[in-house]
Design an enzyme around this catalytic site. Structure first.
Site, PDB file in Angstrom:
ATOM      1  N   CYS A 132     -14.251  -5.512   5.412  1.00 13.72           N
ATOM      2  CA  CYS A 132     -13.102  -5.238   4.561  1.00 13.72           C
ATOM      3  C   CYS A 132     -11.948  -6.190   4.889  1.00 13.72           C
ATOM      4  O   CYS A 132     -11.282  -6.711   3.997  1.00 13.72           O
ATOM      5  CB  CYS A 132     -12.656  -3.793   4.742  1.00 13.72           C
ATOM      6  SG  CYS A 132     -11.353  -3.264   3.609  1.00 13.72           S
ATOM      7  N   CYS A 228     -13.032   4.671   5.611  1.00 11.51           N
ATOM      8  CA  CYS A 228     -12.316   5.242   4.463  1.00 11.51           C
ATOM      9  C   CYS A 228     -13.227   5.726   3.352  1.00 11.51           C
ATOM     10  O   CYS A 228     -12.919   6.701   2.670  1.00 11.51           O
ATOM     11  CB  CYS A 228     -11.285   4.246   3.934  1.00 11.51           C
ATOM     12  SG  CYS A 228     -11.990   2.766   3.159  1.00 11.51           S
TER      13      CYS A 228
END
Length: 386
Positions: A132, A228
């Protein structure tokens, strides 16, 4: 794309003034500059936005909506949930700065979520936070920041950007308990010149004190604990949903290939794991030594079988300038750096290292400086790595 209305900037509190005066933004006349702040809705990025606003610069908060649908909607503790976007917007409104939300769910799904599932199926242990950071977090945000005419992009990561003789250097955060340098090894030199990390020299307690002093509503917000996009930390459940064949059962075998039991899917195991094997009657504790995706076998052995003398790295990113010779390597996010040397793409450890898992990253250091790192593709047992 949404933005917050602009208001007058509230006065900074004592903690914000004190810390703000110590931060070197490495910008000529910051008050005439534009700073974009990556905002997740947490306390760290919120304080960065406040400190940036305190310089007098024009500050813009940017939040990437990465995974805000389905099961992840409204998930507390998730960096991309709807609540976090609302929190980021509220902080920007409080500070009187613009706030923009950009939908990058499609690229996040391709670059991070799908790769996460595929890595597990291939018998590797993925680190989606690194993917990410090197994908949507930095590449996309840097593009957005430049499109907005910003002089720099600031984030709430606990690392330090230090001016060196050959340009900006990446150093570990001063608080060992918060240091996030392991997850940023893929940062390029060009990106590093543009990035700013105002919290790198601070402990978390000080950051929360600044947030409270400034009256930010996120001052007591808990830190995110899970990845997440993984609801309730159920990694196997997500992989199973994305790749239905991930739960194919197989054998648990010893180092000689003798069957010892059965497992419910490779996605439940990683190298170095001891718990969850459910094998009784053994003379000594057994650990996962390797995973064999083709045969669906989980190979187990004694702890001595985990000893690794070298690892082969792929996609090495180097930001260490002209450093040569010995260095220290960190092969897991929670591991301590150990002495090693890099010979081409081969990382050789000075002493046997345990629990080195393909799919993880090996991050290289010279003292406090991050030299770069690469992905662990394969390992060599101690007997073969001399």
């Amino acid at each position: 794309m949404q933005h917050a209305a602009e208001h007058s900037l509230p006065e900074r509190g004592r903690a914000g003034d004190e810390i703000g005066d110590q931060i070197d933004w490495d910008l000529d006349t910051p008050a005439s500059r534009r700073i974009v702040v990556a905002m997740s809705g947490g306390v760290d990025s919120s304080v960065v936005a406040a400190l940036a606003a305190g310089t007098g610069a024009e500050v813009i908060g940017v939040t990437l909506q990465l995974y805000d649908h389905g099961e992840a909607v409204g998930r507390a503790g998730s960096c991309c949930a709807g609540r976090d976007i609302r929190d980021a917007r509220a902080v920007c409104d409080r500070l009187g700065i613009a706030h923009y939300v950009f939908d990058h769910e499609s690229s996040f799904r391709t670059q991070v979520v799908d790769r996460f599932a595929d890595e597990y199926l291939a018998g590797r242990t993925p680190i989606p936070c690194v993917q990410c950071n090197t994908g949507p977090k930095f590449t996309d945000l840097l593009t957005l920041a430049r499109d907005l005419g910003a002089d720099c992009l600031a984030t709430g990561h606990y690392v330090q950007r230090v001016a060196g003789p050959a340009g900006a250097e990446l150093h570990r955060g001063s608080d060992p308990a918060r240091d996030q340098s392991y997850f940023l090894f893929g940062t390029t030199q060009q990106q590093l010149e543009y990035l700013r990390f105002p919290l790198g020299a601070l402990p978390k307690s000080r950051v929360r004190a600044i947030a409270a002093d400034l009256g930010l509503g996120v001052a007591g917000k808990p830190d995110s604990q899970d990845i997440c996009f993984v609801p309730d930390g159920d990694y196997a459940g997500l992989v199973r949903k994305l790749r239905p064949d991930a739960d194919t059962a197989g054998e648990i075998v010893d180092m000689a290939g003798r069957p010892l039991g059965r497992h419910k899917g490779l996605i439940h195991f990683t190298v170095g794991q001891r718990r969850g094997l459910e094998i009784g009657g053994q003379a000594e504790p057994l650990y996962v030594v390797r995973l064999e995706p083709d045969s669906r076998q989980v190979v187990v052995g004694p702890r001595a079988a985990l000893a690794v003398g070298a690892a082969h790295l792929t996609d090495i990113n180097w930001i260490g300038g002209d450093h040569v010779g010995p260095l220290h390597a960190k092969v897991r996010s929670m591991a301590r750096p150990v002495p090693a040397r890099l010979d081409g793409d081969r990382l050789v450890f000075d002493a046997p290292e345990y629990g080195v898992a393909p799919g993880q990253a090996a991050v290289l250091y010279a003292g406090e400086r991050v030299l770069g790192g690469g992905w662990i593709a394969a390992t060599e047992p101690v007997a073969l790595a001399a």
